[in-house]
Scaffold this active site. Structure first.
Site, PDB file in Angstrom:
ATOM      1  CG  ASP A  11      30.997   4.500  58.806  1.00 59.31           C
ATOM      2  OD1 ASP A  11      31.298   3.745  59.746  1.00 59.31           O
ATOM      3  OD2 ASP A  11      30.516   5.631  58.996  1.00 59.31           O
ATOM      4  CB  THR A  12      27.810   0.596  58.567  1.00 61.34           C
ATOM      5  OG1 THR A  12      27.256   0.929  57.285  1.00 61.34           O
ATOM      6  CG2 THR A  12      27.603   1.738  59.536  1.00 61.34           C
TER       7      THR A  12
ATOM      8  NE  ARG B  40      31.429   9.605  56.373  1.00 61.10           N
ATOM      9  CZ  ARG B  40      31.295   8.431  56.983  1.00 61.10           C
ATOM     10  NH1 ARG B  40      30.542   7.502  56.438  1.00 61.10           N
ATOM     11  NH2 ARG B  40      31.910   8.186  58.120  1.00 61.10           N
TER      12      ARG B  40
ATOM     13  CG  ASP C 267      40.977  17.039  83.748  1.00 64.38           C
ATOM     14  OD1 ASP C 267      41.891  16.574  83.018  1.00 64.38           O
ATOM     15  OD2 ASP C 267      40.746  18.251  83.855  1.00 64.38           O
TER      16      ASP C 267
ATOM     17  CE  LYS D  83      24.770   5.677  49.879  1.00 62.68           C
ATOM     18  NZ  LYS D  83      26.127   5.555  50.422  1.00 62.68           N
TER      19      LYS D  83
ATOM     20  CG  HIS E  37      32.504  12.377  51.258  1.00 64.04           C
ATOM     21  ND1 HIS E  37      32.085  11.135  50.856  1.00 64.04           N
ATOM     22  CD2 HIS E  37      31.384  13.131  51.398  1.00 64.04           C
ATOM     23  CE1 HIS E  37      30.766  11.128  50.775  1.00 64.04           C
ATOM     24  NE2 HIS E  37      30.324  12.332  51.089  1.00 64.04           N
TER      25      HIS E  37
ATOM     26  NE  ARG F 242      24.590   7.514  53.879  1.00 62.84           N
ATOM     27  CZ  ARG F 242      25.028   6.296  54.162  1.00 62.84           C
ATOM     28  NH1 ARG F 242      24.257   5.448  54.809  1.00 62.84           N
ATOM     29  NH2 ARG F 242      26.243   5.916  53.809  1.00 62.84           N
TER      30      ARG F 242
ATOM     31  CD  GLU G 175      41.677  20.305  80.867  1.00 64.62           C
ATOM     32  OE1 GLU G 175      42.853  20.687  81.003  1.00 64.62           O
ATOM     33  OE2 GLU G 175      40.687  20.977  81.228  1.00 64.62           O
TER      34      GLU G 175
HETATM   35  C1  R5P Z   1      28.863   8.147  51.223  1.00 66.89           C
HETATM   36  O1  R5P Z   1      28.429   9.025  50.494  1.00 66.89           O
HETATM   37  C2  R5P Z   1      30.244   7.581  51.143  1.00 66.89           C
HETATM   38  O2  R5P Z   1      30.814   7.801  49.892  1.00 66.89           O
HETATM   39  C3  R5P Z   1      30.234   6.115  51.466  1.00 66.89           C
HETATM   40  O3  R5P Z   1      29.480   5.434  50.483  1.00 66.89           O
HETATM   41  C4  R5P Z   1      29.639   5.854  52.803  1.00 66.89           C
HETATM   42  O4  R5P Z   1      30.188   6.714  53.767  1.00 66.89           O
HETATM   43  C5  R5P Z   1      29.835   4.425  53.239  1.00 66.89           C
HETATM   44  O5  R5P Z   1      29.188   4.243  54.453  1.00 66.89           O
HETATM   45  P1  R5P Z   1      28.669   2.826  54.906  1.00 66.89           P
HETATM   46  O6  R5P Z   1      29.823   1.864  54.784  1.00 66.89           O
HETATM   47  O7  R5P Z   1      28.238   3.037  56.330  1.00 66.89           O
HETATM   48  O8  R5P Z   1      27.519   2.466  54.027  1.00 66.89           O
END
Ligand code: R5P
Length: 293
Positions: A225-226, A97, A38, A195, A131, A197, A40
């Protein structure tokens, strides 16, 4: 061999745990993880931990929830086995984050993680390049934050840089990282990018000051990340005449690998174990070894 201590890996950082255990001459314990039909999870500790100081090495990157839960149930197994002290080395601390309420009704998820780890019996937590170091407020016990700056300094020196760099922070969160790195090189400056978001995983640049014409620029961040944050920064640096751009980031979350091809060199650490084509991996093992020593 040091037998009052023992190191375990779970799913996430097997290579790193082995390097650290070998170098410290501490036994690498045997852990077993299985899933029932399942889904787990069951964790088993197959080594003697009675009266031992234990270090689990496990980042909580994707699959974060699974990796966190592996730690929690394995800690319970260690307690049952009579471990004297249980410590966690979590090179990349997932959910970091989520350290504030951005929109009404949201939790502070890193506080939940802190409570879960500590109330479960983990004594000391060692992480790398948090972070936001102010998350220490959510931890009652020791939360060690290791700096990757010496590793990045060496990387740049190995590339032949001694001076005359522009260190660029792609957002305010990286200011202290950039200042630390800047101090390692002569005639080097820090430039700040503002920057915003607009939504999770979507960001855009508001402003940037400084002179980039003909300059070697180094963008430094904690997480890729992305790749959106880095790519926006790369773009504006080339628009403003940068000669070349390098990228340094500690944690290779890399949920998509779309870093601008014009970047001359990109380095991340092995806090998250991943092979990423075209990306140099710097090992954090030395930092962890010193911290455990
Ligand atoms: C955000 O405050 C972190 O320090 C990174 O700048 C962020 O997590 C990077 O994310 P991504 O690559 O998705 O822009």
């Amino acid at each position: 061999m040091n037998t009052d201590k023992i190191i375990f890996s779970l799913s996430a950082n097997k290579k790193l745990a082995k390097q650290v255990a070998t170098s410290l001459n501490i036994p690498l314990g045997i852990s077993e993880l299985e899933h029932f039909e399942d889904g787990e999870l069951i964790a088993r500790c197959k080594s003697d931990v009675k009266d031992k100081i234990v270090y689990i090495i496990q980042s909580t990157a994707a699959p974060a929830t699974e990796n966190i839960f592996e730690i929690l149930i394995f800690v319970d197994a260690l307690k049952t086995g009579g471990a004297k002290e249980i410590n966690l080395v979590v090179p990349y601390l997932g959910y970091s984050r989520q350290d504030r309420i951005a929109k009404e009704g949201e939790p502070i998820s890193i506080r939940v993680i802190a409570n879960a780890f500590e109330s479960n019996g983990i004594k000391k937590i060692i992480s790398v390049d948090l972070h936001n170091p102010s998350i220490k407020q959510f931890f009652n016990d020791e939360l060690v934050n290791l700096s990757p700056t010496p590793l990045f300094e060496k990387y740049l020196r190995d590339k032949g840089f001694e001076s005359d760099l522009v260190i660029v922070t792609p957002d305010h969160g990286s200011n202290s990282r950039a200042i630390e790195l800047c101090k390692c090189f002569k005639n080097t400056t820090v430039t700040y990018i503002e920057k915003r978001r607009s939504a999770p995983n979507k960001s855009h640049i508001i402003s940037i000051d400084g002179k980039f014409e003909g300059k070697s620029c180094v963008i430094i961040d904690d997480i890729i990340d992305t790749g959106g944050t880095i790519n926006n920064a790369v773009n504006i640096l080339f628009e403003k005449g940068a000669k070349e751009v390098y990228v340094l980031a500690t944690h290779a979350v890399f949920s998509s690998n779309r870093i601008d091809k014009r970047v001359k060199g990109i380095a991340v650490t092995d806090s998250i174990e991943k092979e990423i084509p075209g990306v140099d991996i710097i090992s954090i093992s030395k930092l962890i070894i010193e911290a455990i020593k």
